[in-house]
Design an enzyme around this catalytic site. Structure first.
Site, PDB file in Angstrom:
ATOM      1  N   LYS A 142     -36.824   6.265-113.669  1.00 22.58           N
ATOM      2  CA  LYS A 142     -35.646   5.392-113.550  1.00 22.58           C
ATOM      3  C   LYS A 142     -36.042   4.015-113.002  1.00 22.58           C
ATOM      4  CE  LYS A 142     -33.589   8.181-110.638  1.00 22.58           C
ATOM      5  NZ  LYS A 142     -34.596   9.248-110.494  1.00 22.58           N
ATOM      6  N   ARG A 188     -25.076  10.038-107.297  1.00 22.49           N
ATOM      7  CA  ARG A 188     -25.943  11.206-107.165  1.00 22.49           C
ATOM      8  C   ARG A 188     -25.151  12.509-107.161  1.00 22.49           C
ATOM      9  NH1 ARG A 188     -31.008   8.850-106.090  1.00 22.49           N
ATOM     10  NH2 ARG A 188     -32.415  10.316-105.173  1.00 22.49           N
ATOM     11  N   ARG A 195     -47.689   9.064-107.521  1.00 23.11           N
ATOM     12  CA  ARG A 195     -47.102   7.721-107.349  1.00 23.11           C
ATOM     13  C   ARG A 195     -47.686   7.014-106.125  1.00 23.11           C
ATOM     14  NH1 ARG A 195     -40.828   7.155-107.413  1.00 23.11           N
ATOM     15  NH2 ARG A 195     -41.017   8.892-105.962  1.00 23.11           N
ATOM     16  N   ARG A 254     -45.347   7.331-100.811  1.00 23.21           N
ATOM     17  CA  ARG A 254     -44.050   7.471-100.144  1.00 23.21           C
ATOM     18  C   ARG A 254     -44.039   8.731 -99.288  1.00 23.21           C
ATOM     19  NH1 ARG A 254     -39.250   6.522-104.501  1.00 23.21           N
ATOM     20  NH2 ARG A 254     -38.501   8.458-103.596  1.00 23.21           N
ATOM     21  N   ARG A 301     -36.263  17.946-103.457  1.00 19.56           N
ATOM     22  CA  ARG A 301     -35.560  16.868-104.178  1.00 19.56           C
ATOM     23  C   ARG A 301     -35.178  17.333-105.583  1.00 19.56           C
ATOM     24  NH1 ARG A 301     -40.009  12.598-103.713  1.00 19.56           N
ATOM     25  NH2 ARG A 301     -38.770  11.358-105.172  1.00 19.56           N
TER      26      ARG A 301
END
Ligand code: AP5
Length: 215
Positions: free
Chosen positions: A13, A88, A127, A160, A171
């Site tokens: 996203k 969300r 990431r 992160r 998540r």
């Protein structure tokens, strides 16, 4: 154009919203980025949100709505925006509807970024964000020259706090339980387009632009 990007953590996203911003001038409004800034600035909201984010749970709806209201009112969002990470759950979607209706605005399109589950874990554990340029990269998928460019700029590749396996699993479960019902929600309103988000970033971007009718 007012767009919502829907999709599991790691579906791309943010990566795609940034490209739309760059090429089409529609600001990316990432609630995750806004929260991470509050955490980095150690604001009262940031201190509260950090625990929730580190656990991979959702920050409360009233806090999120306040953040979105304020951001949508900024001058750069008047021509449109790409919402990345909001809404969300159905309660946030209802609030967004009401907020836009109050401004005599509406959403134009909701895009579901559809990726196989196994790919998500690799994208998320790989990431890294460049501490100097802010570029979102991936140790498995980014071209080596892009990773090197961060180091050459004097930056470090930072992971992160919520990109560890245990938090990622939660998540993904939270997404399935709370966010996935929005697929139905927006399908019923005739707004949803599904884009296959598997494959390289350029290929996904080109499918996304077709779904949005962008050049
Ligand atoms: P948030 O920051 O929104 O995280 P998320 O939804 O988990 O989404 P991600 O940022 O992890 O994934 P993405 O889809 O943007 O993927 P990306 O493009 O980076 O939220 C974080 C937390 O904040 C939440 O857990 C919650 O606590 C809180 N929060 C946020 N919004 C909230 C809300 N509305 N309500 C309540 N709480 C909220 O890509 C991932 C990686 O893959 C990158 O390394 C990228 O380089 C790579 N990649 C992308 N596309 C490709 C591709 N096509 N091929 C190969 N690699 C790719």
């Amino acid at each position: 154009m007012r767009i919502v990007m829907l999709g599991a953590p790691g579906s791309g996203k943010g990566t795609q919203a940034q490209r739309i911003q760059k090429d089409h001038g529609l600001p990316q409004i990432s609630t995750g980025d806004l929260l991470r800034k509050a955490v980095a600035d150690k604001t009262p909201l940031g201190v509260k949100a950090k625990k929730v984010m580190d656990a991979g749970e959702l920050v409360s709806d009233d806090i999120m709505l306040g953040i979105i209201k304020e951001r949508i009112a900024q001058p750069d969002a008047q021509r449109g925006f790409v919402l990345d990470g909001f809404p969300r759950n159905t309660s946030q979607a209802d609030s967004l509807d009401a907020l836009l209706a109050g401004l005599t605005l509406k959403l134009d399109r909701v895009v579901l970024m559809d990726v196989d589950f196994e790919i998500l874990m690799k994208r998320l554990t790989g990431r890294r964000t460049c501490s100097k340029t802010g570029a979102v990269l991936n140790i498995y998928f980014s071209p080596p020259e892009d990773l090197e460019a961060c180091r050459k700029a004097g930056g470090e590749l930072v992971q992160r706090d919520d990109d560890n396996e245990a938090t990622i699993r939660n998540r993904l479960q939270v997404y399935d339980r709370q966010t996935a019902p929005l697929v139905d929600y927006y399908t019923k309103r005739g707004l949803l387009r599904t884009v296959s988000a598997t494959g390289d970033v350029d290929a996904v971007y080109s499918r996304l632009k077709s779904a949005l009718g962008l050049k």
